[in-house]
Design an enzyme around this catalytic site. Sequence first.
Site, PDB file in Angstrom:
ATOM      1  N   LYS A 120       0.856  -1.192   0.000  1.00 27.02           N
ATOM      2  CA  LYS A 120       0.000   0.000   0.000  1.00 27.02           C
ATOM      3  C   LYS A 120       0.883   1.230   0.000  1.00 27.02           C
ATOM      4  O   LYS A 120       1.966   1.227   0.589  1.00 27.02           O
ATOM      5  CB  LYS A 120      -0.891   0.012   1.246  1.00 27.02           C
ATOM      6  CG  LYS A 120      -2.062   0.965   1.162  1.00 27.02           C
ATOM      7  CD  LYS A 120      -3.122   0.454   0.195  1.00 27.02           C
ATOM      8  CE  LYS A 120      -4.519   0.735   0.653  1.00 27.02           C
ATOM      9  NZ  LYS A 120      -5.471  -0.268   0.207  1.00 27.02           N
TER      10      LYS A 120
HETATM   11  N1  GLU Z   1      -7.359   0.019  -2.865  1.00 31.30           N
HETATM   12  C1  GLU Z   1      -8.131  -1.163  -3.074  1.00 31.30           C
HETATM   13  C2  GLU Z   1      -8.148  -2.007  -1.816  1.00 31.30           C
HETATM   14  O1  GLU Z   1      -7.966  -1.504  -0.724  1.00 31.30           O
HETATM   15  C3  GLU Z   1      -7.757  -1.917  -4.331  1.00 31.30           C
HETATM   16  C4  GLU Z   1      -6.337  -2.407  -4.416  1.00 31.30           C
HETATM   17  C5  GLU Z   1      -5.965  -3.010  -5.763  1.00 31.30           C
HETATM   18  O2  GLU Z   1      -6.769  -3.024  -6.667  1.00 31.30           O
HETATM   19  O3  GLU Z   1      -4.821  -3.465  -5.856  1.00 31.30           O
HETATM   20  O4  GLU Z   1      -8.422  -3.174  -1.842  1.00 31.30           O
END
Ligand code: GLU
Length: 418
Positions: free
Chosen positions: A106
Site C-alpha cells: 500500500k
Molecule cells: N485500494 C483497493 C483495496 O484496498 C484496491 C487495491 C488493488 O486493486 O490493488 O483493496
Amino acid sequence: MSHKVNPFESLQEQIDEAAALLDIEPGKLERLKRPERVLETNLSVEMDDGSVELFRAFRSQFNGDRGPYKGGIRYHPGVDRDEVKALSGWMTYKTAAVNVPYGGGKGGIRIDPSQYTTAELERVTRAYATELRPIVGVDRDIPAPDVNTGQQEMNWIKDTYETLEGTTEPGVITGKGLDSGGTKGRVRATGRSVMLTAREAFEYLDRDISEATVAIQGYGNAGFVAARLLDDLGADIVAVSDTSGGVYNPDGLQEFAAKQYKRETGSVVGFEGATEQITNRELLTADVDILIPAALENAINEQLAHELGADIVIEAANGPLTPGADDVLSESDTYVFPDILANAGGVVVSYFEWVQNRQRFYWSESRVNDRLERIVVDAFDDLVETYERRDVSTLRTAMYLVAIERVRNAASDGGIWP
Ligand code: GLU
C-alpha cells in the site's frame, strides 16, 4: 476517554487473534505481522505559482510470499507510516482470503488533493511515480487506486513508468482508464463485492435481502455502487453520509439523485429527497438491517459499537472497526462481514486487469463480473465453512484463519534461505 487507535496495532491484534488458533512458531509469526520494507520519501514539487512544496510519501511492501505486492495508493492528509503499514497488511490477507496470486502492499501521499490544481496533482503524481520506479514492476509490486485516487492518477503513473523504462508495460499498475489498458468492471468492482457479500450473508442467515434497510457511511465510489446494486436486489437505502453529514429517508433515498446532488454541491447534506438531515453518529447507530461503513479506518469505536442499530455490518472500508468495537460486537448478535472479503472486489478485478494486460487480450464486462462473483462466493463459502468448523467467535477471525494459513503455507513451502 477516546484515544487515537493506531491501525497498525489493530492489524496486529487481528492477526494475533487468529494466529493463536494456529500453531505458528514465534519467529514465523513475527514475519506475518510486519512489513518487509517501507519506502518513506519526500516529493518536492513545483506549484503553479512557481513556489515549491514538499509532500511526504510512502509505499509499504508487507509480504510477497504469495506473489507480487499489490495494493492501492491513497491521497489524504491523514496518511502516515503506520496507516500505510496497516493497509499493506490488510492487502496481504485480502489477496490471500480471495486466493488471488499476490502479496500485499500500500502507498500514500500526505496531501489534501482538493486544494491543488490538476496540473499540480499531475506533477505530484509523477514525482511519486519516479520514486516508486525502482521498487515497482509487473512482477514486483503493482499499485492501484485507493482513497482519493482513480483512473487519472493511474494513467499518469503508468505513463511515467513506461517513459522512464522505455517500454510498454500496462500491467505495472491497475485501475487505469479503458484506453490506457484498464479493464471493464474495475470502477464498480469494490461496490459489487460489497453487494455480493451482503447477498450471500442474507442467504446464509436465511433472511430476505429484498426486505432489508441499509445505511451507508461514505458516499464515494464504493458506497455509491454498493447502494445502487443493493437497490437492484430490492433493498432500501435509507441513510447515506459523507464527511459533512448525512441524510435519511425511511422510505428509501434515490441513490442516483443523491449522488448527482453530491457531485453538484460537494456533499449529500441538504439533498431534497431526504426527510431528515442526520449526523454521522446518527447514521452509524440508525435502526437498519445493514450498516456499510465505506469511509476510513476506525469509524466505529467501542462506544459506538454498543449503540449500533444494525445487526449486519458489511465492511466496505478498510479497517472501519477498532479492536474495541470488534470485542463488543463479538459478544452481541451482530454479524460483521470483514473488509478483507467484502471490499476485495477491487483487487480481484485489478487481478483480471493485470492478467488481460499481460495477455494483451481483453474481456467483456459480463466475463469480468461473472468471474468476480465466482471468486467472492467461493471465498464466502471458505469463510463460513471455517467459522463453523473452528467454532471461532467472529467472522473476521475465521477469514484471517483462512488467509493466514495460505500465507504461512506459501512462506514455508519456500523455506528459509540462506
Ligand atoms: N485500494 C483497493 C483495496 O484496498 C484496491 C487495491 C488493488 O486493486 O490493488 O483493496
